[in-house]
Design a protein around this motif. Structure first.
Motif, PDB file in Angstrom:
ATOM      1  N   TYR A  28       0.829  -1.203   0.000  1.00 27.63           N
ATOM      2  CA  TYR A  28       0.000   0.000   0.000  1.00 27.63           C
ATOM      3  C   TYR A  28       0.864   1.253   0.000  1.00 27.63           C
ATOM      4  O   TYR A  28       1.941   1.295   0.612  1.00 27.63           O
ATOM      5  N   LYS A  29       0.374   2.248  -0.703  1.00 29.73           N
ATOM      6  CA  LYS A  29       0.965   3.586  -0.645  1.00 29.73           C
ATOM      7  C   LYS A  29       0.190   4.368   0.409  1.00 29.73           C
ATOM      8  O   LYS A  29      -1.018   4.530   0.316  1.00 29.73           O
ATOM      9  N   VAL A  30       0.895   4.842   1.426  1.00 32.32           N
ATOM     10  CA  VAL A  30       0.280   5.572   2.533  1.00 32.32           C
ATOM     11  C   VAL A  30       0.867   6.983   2.554  1.00 32.32           C
ATOM     12  O   VAL A  30       2.071   7.160   2.725  1.00 32.32           O
ATOM     13  N   THR A  31       0.019   7.977   2.355  1.00 32.97           N
ATOM     14  CA  THR A  31       0.433   9.380   2.389  1.00 32.97           C
ATOM     15  C   THR A  31      -0.084  10.008   3.673  1.00 32.97           C
ATOM     16  O   THR A  31      -1.288  10.017   3.929  1.00 32.97           O
ATOM     17  N   LEU A  32       0.843  10.518   4.498  1.00 31.08           N
ATOM     18  CA  LEU A  32       0.500  11.152   5.767  1.00 31.08           C
ATOM     19  C   LEU A  32       0.817  12.635   5.661  1.00 31.08           C
ATOM     20  O   LEU A  32       1.965  13.014   5.437  1.00 31.08           O
ATOM     21  N   THR A  33      -0.190  13.482   5.846  1.00 34.46           N
ATOM     22  CA  THR A  33      -0.030  14.935   5.696  1.00 34.46           C
ATOM     23  C   THR A  33      -0.219  15.614   7.037  1.00 34.46           C
ATOM     24  O   THR A  33      -1.207  15.351   7.747  1.00 34.46           O
ATOM     25  N   GLY A  34       0.712  16.505   7.399  1.00 33.43           N
ATOM     26  CA  GLY A  34       0.650  17.207   8.674  1.00 33.43           C
ATOM     27  C   GLY A  34      -0.604  18.041   8.814  1.00 33.43           C
ATOM     28  O   GLY A  34      -1.018  18.720   7.873  1.00 33.43           O
ATOM     29  N   ASN A  35      -1.219  18.003  10.023  1.00 30.99           N
ATOM     30  CA  ASN A  35      -2.458  18.741  10.259  1.00 30.99           C
ATOM     31  C   ASN A  35      -2.392  19.482  11.594  1.00 30.99           C
ATOM     32  O   ASN A  35      -3.364  19.547  12.338  1.00 30.99           O
ATOM     33  N   GLU A  80       2.199  19.452   4.664  1.00 37.80           N
ATOM     34  CA  GLU A  80       3.313  18.773   3.990  1.00 37.80           C
ATOM     35  C   GLU A  80       3.093  17.256   4.013  1.00 37.80           C
ATOM     36  O   GLU A  80       2.887  16.677   5.080  1.00 37.80           O
ATOM     37  N   PRO A  81       3.142  16.576   2.861  1.00 37.00           N
ATOM     38  CA  PRO A  81       2.891  15.134   2.834  1.00 37.00           C
ATOM     39  C   PRO A  81       4.167  14.307   3.014  1.00 37.00           C
ATOM     40  O   PRO A  81       5.244  14.689   2.564  1.00 37.00           O
ATOM     41  N   LEU A  82       4.022  13.184   3.694  1.00 40.46           N
ATOM     42  CA  LEU A  82       5.048  12.143   3.755  1.00 40.46           C
ATOM     43  C   LEU A  82       4.464  10.894   3.100  1.00 40.46           C
ATOM     44  O   LEU A  82       3.342  10.498   3.419  1.00 40.46           O
ATOM     45  N   VAL A  83       5.223  10.274   2.202  1.00 40.13           N
ATOM     46  CA  VAL A  83       4.716   9.129   1.451  1.00 40.13           C
ATOM     47  C   VAL A  83       5.510   7.879   1.820  1.00 40.13           C
ATOM     48  O   VAL A  83       6.749   7.879   1.779  1.00 40.13           O
ATOM     49  N   PHE A  84       4.811   6.825   2.197  1.00 41.69           N
ATOM     50  CA  PHE A  84       5.427   5.551   2.541  1.00 41.69           C
ATOM     51  C   PHE A  84       4.869   4.453   1.640  1.00 41.69           C
ATOM     52  O   PHE A  84       3.692   4.481   1.275  1.00 41.69           O
ATOM     53  N   GLU A  85       5.714   3.502   1.309  1.00 42.85           N
ATOM     54  CA  GLU A  85       5.243   2.257   0.708  1.00 42.85           C
ATOM     55  C   GLU A  85       5.318   1.208   1.802  1.00 42.85           C
ATOM     56  O   GLU A  85       6.391   0.838   2.260  1.00 42.85           O
TER      57      GLU A  85
END
Length: 315
Positions: free
Chosen positions: A154-161, A237-242
């Motif tokens: 899975y591609k998981v994109t975590l964006t600061g909030n 700002e997004p962080l992207v993980f596989e």
């Protein structure tokens, strides 16, 4: 005859010269035109910075309250496939006949108007038969022989909030359910070969289910990813993980991702996917498990061919 005695009056003190009407008017003009505006400006210069600070604090609090209605990291997820390692492998709960796979085969090998290969139309055709597509993560074993593990990728994109920096201090999986995987039919398609990828790996069979780093040979290490890499994000700002979560057992896992974070002196755990009913999925498979039927994609004939059930190892 009565004599009237009069006491002489004391002279009045002189408090200064009386202002003439013209001079009084002049002072009134000076007070209204010069002194009052000057006093107003002095008050404004003193009050304006304080007022601006108060207004800014109010704006920031309103913004913080709005952000606080959602998690400190906003998550977006997507199931991804790596054709170099995943190939075109499917498992089915029941025994599937060769005839039932004919439409999928025609699409996969380009005998239709649909482009050949791993198209969405081919995937839909396999889903209609009741199949689950699987992924694999392959590392480098002894003598450069690939060692592969079934995974959900899975591609998981975590964006600061939050207005503060949000630090990721832990990543692990939480198993929602575990059951036997589909063992009705195995269909293995071709792979294209591939090299190492930048990702995190989770062993769903382990006790801690911690996300670990991957080395240069594409093998999972025994070091938690957050101990090797430091990751933080600011607002927007997004962080992207596989993220790959695998199993070597006869198991089908439904799982979620738990991301531990720290910001502004607080520690929280974010659940991904956020919706209670949504989960990730990892379907275990192995060529020598006792499937009711097994097929492989034959590149020479562009057909799905039956594999002898008595054969061992990869078809």
């Amino acid at each position: 005859m009565v004599r009237r005695v009069t006491t002489p009056r004391k002279p009045l003190r002189n408090h200064g010269p009386k202002l003439r009407p013209l001079e009084s008017k002049r002072w009134w003009i000076i007070a209204t035109v010069i002194l009052l505006p000057a006093l107003f400006l002095l008050i404004q210069f003193g009050y304006a910075p304080f007022s601006e600070v108060q207004n800014q604090h109010a704006v920031e609090k309103a913004h913080d309250d709005e952000l606080a209605r959602n998690p400190a990291l906003l998550a977006k997820t997507e199931r991804i496939w790596d054709s170099s390692m995943d190939g075109w492998t499917w498992v089915f709960p029941g025994v599937v006949s060769r005839k039932a796979l004919a439409s999928t085969e025609a699409i996969l090998f380009g005998r239709t108007s649909v482009p050949a290969g791993d198209s969405e139309v081919a995937r839909n055709a396999a889903r209609r038969v009741g199949g689950y597509r699987t992924s694999s993560h392959c590392g480098t074993g002894a003598n450069n022989i690939p060692v592969c593990t079934p995974v959900g990728r899975y591609k998981v994109t975590l964006t600061g909030n939050r207005r503060q920096k949000v630090q990721i201090v832990g990543i692990k999986a939480s198993v929602v359910s575990q059951r036997k995987p589909p063992l009705g039919t195995l269909l293995i398609g071709p792979t294209e070969g591939g090299g190492p990828i930048d990702a995190v790996f989770i062993d769903l069979d382990s006790a801690d289910k911690e996300a670990v780093a991957i080395d240069e040979a594409n093998n999972p290490t025994d070091r938690p990813f957050v101990d090797v890499e430091s990751r933080w994000t600011e607002e927007g700002e997004p962080l992207v993980f596989e993220v790959m979560a695998g199993t070597k057992h006869q198991s089908e896992y439904k799982w979620k991702l738990l991301v531990e974070i720290s910001y502004g002196g607080k520690r929280e755990t974010i659940q991904v996917p956020a919706n209670e009913g949504d989960t990730f999925q990892t379907v275990g498979w192995k060529a020598d498990w006792p499937y009711g039927a097994r097929y492989k994609a034959d590149q020479a004939t562009h057909r799905f061919v039956v594999v002898d059930p008595s054969s061992k190892g990869h078809p």
